[in-house]
Motif scaffolding. Structure first.
Motif, PDB file in Angstrom:
ATOM      1  N   ASN A   8       1.032  -1.243   0.043  1.00 22.23           N
ATOM      2  CA  ASN A   8      -0.130   0.011   0.022  1.00 22.23           C
ATOM      3  C   ASN A   8       0.935   1.367  -0.069  1.00 22.23           C
ATOM      4  OD1 ASN A   8      -2.604  -1.496   0.328  1.00 22.23           O
ATOM      5  ND2 ASN A   8      -2.234  -1.617   2.359  1.00 22.23           N
ATOM      6  N   ASN A   9       2.222   1.099  -0.399  1.00 18.46           N
ATOM      7  CA  ASN A   9       3.075   2.323  -0.215  1.00 18.46           C
ATOM      8  C   ASN A   9       3.323   2.753   1.270  1.00 18.46           C
ATOM      9  OD1 ASN A   9       3.741   1.884  -2.871  1.00 18.46           O
ATOM     10  ND2 ASN A   9       2.151   3.503  -3.522  1.00 18.46           N
ATOM     11  N   GLU A  10       2.871   2.198   2.147  1.00 16.84           N
ATOM     12  CA  GLU A  10       2.865   2.522   3.464  1.00 16.84           C
ATOM     13  C   GLU A  10       4.655   2.247   4.192  1.00 16.84           C
ATOM     14  OE1 GLU A  10      -1.241   1.907   5.298  1.00 16.84           O
ATOM     15  OE2 GLU A  10       0.128   0.362   5.552  1.00 16.84           O
ATOM     16  N   ILE A  11       5.246   3.338   4.559  1.00 15.80           N
ATOM     17  CA  ILE A  11       6.612   3.180   5.109  1.00 15.80           C
ATOM     18  C   ILE A  11       6.393   2.419   6.404  1.00 15.80           C
ATOM     19  CG2 ILE A  11       8.652   4.174   5.901  1.00 15.80           C
ATOM     20  CD1 ILE A  11       7.952   6.652   3.955  1.00 15.80           C
ATOM     21  N   VAL A  12       7.143   1.005   6.341  1.00 10.26           N
ATOM     22  CA  VAL A  12       7.212   0.302   7.372  1.00 10.26           C
ATOM     23  C   VAL A  12       8.250   0.098   8.023  1.00 10.26           C
ATOM     24  CG1 VAL A  12       4.863  -1.087   6.610  1.00 10.26           C
ATOM     25  CG2 VAL A  12       7.175  -1.846   5.729  1.00 10.26           C
ATOM     26  N   GLY A  13       9.157   0.627   7.608  1.00 15.01           N
ATOM     27  CA  GLY A  13      10.677   0.542   8.257  1.00 15.01           C
ATOM     28  C   GLY A  13      11.671   1.489   7.317  1.00 15.01           C
ATOM     29  N   TYR A  14      12.402   1.898   8.085  1.00 21.49           N
ATOM     30  CA  TYR A  14      13.588   2.893   7.543  1.00 21.49           C
ATOM     31  C   TYR A  14      14.911   2.652   8.291  1.00 21.49           C
ATOM     32  CZ  TYR A  14      13.577   6.479  11.282  1.00 21.49           C
ATOM     33  OH  TYR A  14      13.702   6.986  12.635  1.00 21.49           O
ATOM     34  N   SER A  15      16.052   3.262   7.681  1.00 20.67           N
ATOM     35  CA  SER A  15      17.357   2.917   7.993  1.00 20.67           C
ATOM     36  C   SER A  15      18.190   4.110   7.731  1.00 20.67           C
ATOM     37  CB  SER A  15      17.882   1.563   7.254  1.00 20.67           C
ATOM     38  OG  SER A  15      19.531   1.699   7.607  1.00 20.67           O
ATOM     39  N   THR A  34       9.508  16.176  10.676  1.00 22.25           N
ATOM     40  CA  THR A  34       9.131  15.564  12.167  1.00 22.25           C
ATOM     41  C   THR A  34       8.902  14.092  11.596  1.00 22.25           C
ATOM     42  OG1 THR A  34       6.838  15.603  11.099  1.00 22.25           O
ATOM     43  CG2 THR A  34       7.649  17.397  12.695  1.00 22.25           C
ATOM     44  N   PHE A  35       9.691  13.690  10.846  1.00 21.57           N
ATOM     45  CA  PHE A  35       9.620  12.126  10.473  1.00 21.57           C
ATOM     46  C   PHE A  35      10.125  11.343  11.267  1.00 21.57           C
ATOM     47  CE2 PHE A  35      11.357   8.291   8.565  1.00 21.57           C
ATOM     48  CZ  PHE A  35      10.108   7.710   7.626  1.00 21.57           C
ATOM     49  N   ARG A  36      11.380  11.524  11.729  1.00 20.92           N
ATOM     50  CA  ARG A  36      11.978  10.735  12.632  1.00 20.92           C
ATOM     51  C   ARG A  36      11.241  10.855  14.281  1.00 20.92           C
ATOM     52  NH1 ARG A  36      18.478  11.533  11.875  1.00 20.92           N
ATOM     53  NH2 ARG A  36      18.496  11.137   9.623  1.00 20.92           N
ATOM     54  N   ASP A  37      10.570  11.841  14.418  1.00 20.94           N
ATOM     55  CA  ASP A  37      10.240  12.037  15.878  1.00 20.94           C
ATOM     56  C   ASP A  37       9.030  11.259  15.808  1.00 20.94           C
ATOM     57  OD1 ASP A  37      12.439  13.527  16.845  1.00 20.94           O
ATOM     58  OD2 ASP A  37      11.461  15.402  16.233  1.00 20.94           O
ATOM     59  N   GLU A  38       8.083  11.552  14.772  1.00 19.71           N
ATOM     60  CA  GLU A  38       6.626  10.843  14.735  1.00 19.71           C
ATOM     61  C   GLU A  38       6.395   9.537  13.923  1.00 19.71           C
ATOM     62  OE1 GLU A  38       3.832  13.476  13.066  1.00 19.71           O
ATOM     63  OE2 GLU A  38       4.849  15.258  13.701  1.00 19.71           O
ATOM     64  N   TYR A  39       7.612   8.983  13.420  1.00 20.38           N
ATOM     65  CA  TYR A  39       7.824   7.926  12.736  1.00 20.38           C
ATOM     66  C   TYR A  39       6.972   6.455  13.480  1.00 20.38           C
ATOM     67  CZ  TYR A  39       8.848   3.415  10.645  1.00 20.38           C
ATOM     68  OH  TYR A  39       8.635   2.058  10.057  1.00 20.38           O
ATOM     69  N   LYS A  40       5.894   5.760  12.951  1.00 20.79           N
ATOM     70  CA  LYS A  40       5.221   4.586  13.456  1.00 20.79           C
ATOM     71  C   LYS A  40       4.971   3.947  12.203  1.00 20.79           C
ATOM     72  CE  LYS A  40       3.818   6.087  17.864  1.00 20.79           C
ATOM     73  NZ  LYS A  40       2.760   6.876  18.453  1.00 20.79           N
ATOM     74  N   LYS A  43       2.459   5.308   9.348  1.00 25.67           N
ATOM     75  CA  LYS A  43       2.156   6.665   9.540  1.00 25.67           C
ATOM     76  C   LYS A  43       2.406   7.512   8.382  1.00 25.67           C
ATOM     77  CE  LYS A  43       2.003  10.217  13.003  1.00 25.67           C
ATOM     78  NZ  LYS A  43       2.447  10.456  14.449  1.00 25.67           N
ATOM     79  N   PHE A  44       3.366   7.066   7.596  1.00 23.96           N
ATOM     80  CA  PHE A  44       3.707   7.749   6.164  1.00 23.96           C
ATOM     81  C   PHE A  44       3.529   6.910   5.157  1.00 23.96           C
ATOM     82  CE2 PHE A  44       5.808   9.925   9.849  1.00 23.96           C
ATOM     83  CZ  PHE A  44       5.608  11.065   9.753  1.00 23.96           C
ATOM     84  N   LYS A  45       3.492   7.378   3.831  1.00 23.79           N
ATOM     85  CA  LYS A  45       3.401   6.905   2.468  1.00 23.79           C
ATOM     86  C   LYS A  45       4.609   7.480   1.743  1.00 23.79           C
ATOM     87  CE  LYS A  45      -1.242   5.141   1.737  1.00 23.79           C
ATOM     88  NZ  LYS A  45      -2.154   5.027   1.114  1.00 23.79           N
ATOM     89  N   ILE A  52       4.442  11.347   2.454  1.00 23.84           N
ATOM     90  CA  ILE A  52       3.479  12.084   3.092  1.00 23.84           C
ATOM     91  C   ILE A  52       2.807  11.620   3.871  1.00 23.84           C
ATOM     92  CG2 ILE A  52       2.628  13.216   0.562  1.00 23.84           C
ATOM     93  CD1 ILE A  52       0.674  11.007   0.384  1.00 23.84           C
ATOM     94  N   PHE A  53       2.040  12.095   4.812  1.00 23.47           N
ATOM     95  CA  PHE A  53       1.385  11.504   5.746  1.00 23.47           C
ATOM     96  C   PHE A  53       0.418  10.691   5.285  1.00 23.47           C
ATOM     97  CE2 PHE A  53      -2.011  11.375   9.211  1.00 23.47           C
ATOM     98  CZ  PHE A  53      -1.209  11.086  10.299  1.00 23.47           C
ATOM     99  N   ASN A  54       0.024   9.454   5.952  1.00 27.38           N
ATOM    100  CA  ASN A  54      -0.890   8.504   5.594  1.00 27.38           C
ATOM    101  C   ASN A  54      -2.083   8.886   6.432  1.00 27.38           C
ATOM    102  OD1 ASN A  54      -2.512   6.546   5.144  1.00 27.38           O
ATOM    103  ND2 ASN A  54      -1.342   4.748   5.939  1.00 27.38           N
ATOM    104  N   ASN A  55      -3.189   9.520   5.643  1.00 27.54           N
ATOM    105  CA  ASN A  55      -4.500   9.803   6.079  1.00 27.54           C
ATOM    106  C   ASN A  55      -5.455   8.640   6.599  1.00 27.54           C
ATOM    107  OD1 ASN A  55      -4.187  12.578   5.680  1.00 27.54           O
ATOM    108  ND2 ASN A  55      -4.908  12.390   3.479  1.00 27.54           N
ATOM    109  N   ASP A  56      -4.891   7.454   6.357  1.00 24.11           N
ATOM    110  CA  ASP A  56      -5.631   6.300   6.527  1.00 24.11           C
ATOM    111  C   ASP A  56      -5.033   5.899   7.942  1.00 24.11           C
ATOM    112  OD1 ASP A  56      -7.346   6.361   4.453  1.00 24.11           O
ATOM    113  OD2 ASP A  56      -6.047   5.238   3.186  1.00 24.11           O
ATOM    114  N   PHE A  57      -4.075   6.275   8.432  1.00 30.98           N
ATOM    115  CA  PHE A  57      -3.170   5.937   9.612  1.00 30.98           C
ATOM    116  C   PHE A  57      -4.178   5.995  10.835  1.00 30.98           C
ATOM    117  CE2 PHE A  57      -0.312   6.302  13.205  1.00 30.98           C
ATOM    118  CZ  PHE A  57       0.359   5.053  13.023  1.00 30.98           C
ATOM    119  N   TYR A  58      -4.214   5.118  11.492  1.00 33.36           N
ATOM    120  CA  TYR A  58      -4.656   5.227  12.922  1.00 33.36           C
ATOM    121  C   TYR A  58      -4.035   4.301  13.960  1.00 33.36           C
ATOM    122  CZ  TYR A  58      -7.185   0.849  12.610  1.00 33.36           C
ATOM    123  OH  TYR A  58      -7.753  -0.509  11.970  1.00 33.36           O
TER     124      TYR A  58
END
Length: 132
Positions: A8-15, A34-40, A43-45, A52-58
């Motif tokens: 779904n193009n959701e970011i599920v990990g980063y390095s 704010t990516f690093r502070d807010e990352y879950k 949460k981002f696509k 971008i911020f994932n509007n479907d994220f909850y």
């Protein structure tokens, strides 16, 4: 930076350093500040070379686990309290021992000084009388 995305193009990990299995490299300049502070995860696509911020994220709320407070003292807490008292008493005894040792050292120094004064007086008297 390297990111890992799902179908779904959701970011599920980063390095920041190293690689992730199946990751892609993206420019640091496209990350929100704010990516690093807010990352879950999710949460981002990553869409069209933009993050971008994932509007479907909850976030699912996790139930809080309350630890019951047992007001009755346990055997362990009684033992800990006894050990605290013993340590306190040992500290007091150690302090008293140190004070006593310092007092003895002062008395010893005064006695030594007095002995030196008396020896000097004896030597002076011997010299006055001509006795060696």
């Amino acid at each position: 930076m390297r990111i890992l995305i799902n179908k779904n193009n959701e970011i599920v990990g980063y390095s920041i350093v190293g690689n992730l299995d199946g990751d892609i490299e993206v420019s640091d300049s496209i990350f929100p500040s704010t990516f690093r502070d807010e990352y879950k995860a999710g949460k981002f696509k990553y869409i069209d070379d933009t993050i971008i911020f994932n509007n479907d994220f909850y976030e699912e709320e996790k139930p809080s686990i309350e630890t019951p407070i047992n007001s009755a003292p346990t055997q362990d807490s009684k033992s800990i309290d006894q050990l605290k008292i013993m340590v306190s008493n040992l500290q007091k005894q150690s302090l008293q021992g140190t004070k006593l040792s310092m007092q003895m050292a002062q008395q010893n120094a005064k006695a030594t000084q007095k002995i030196v004064e008396l020896e000097n007086e004896i030597n002076k008297l011997k010299e006055d009388k001509g006795v060696e």
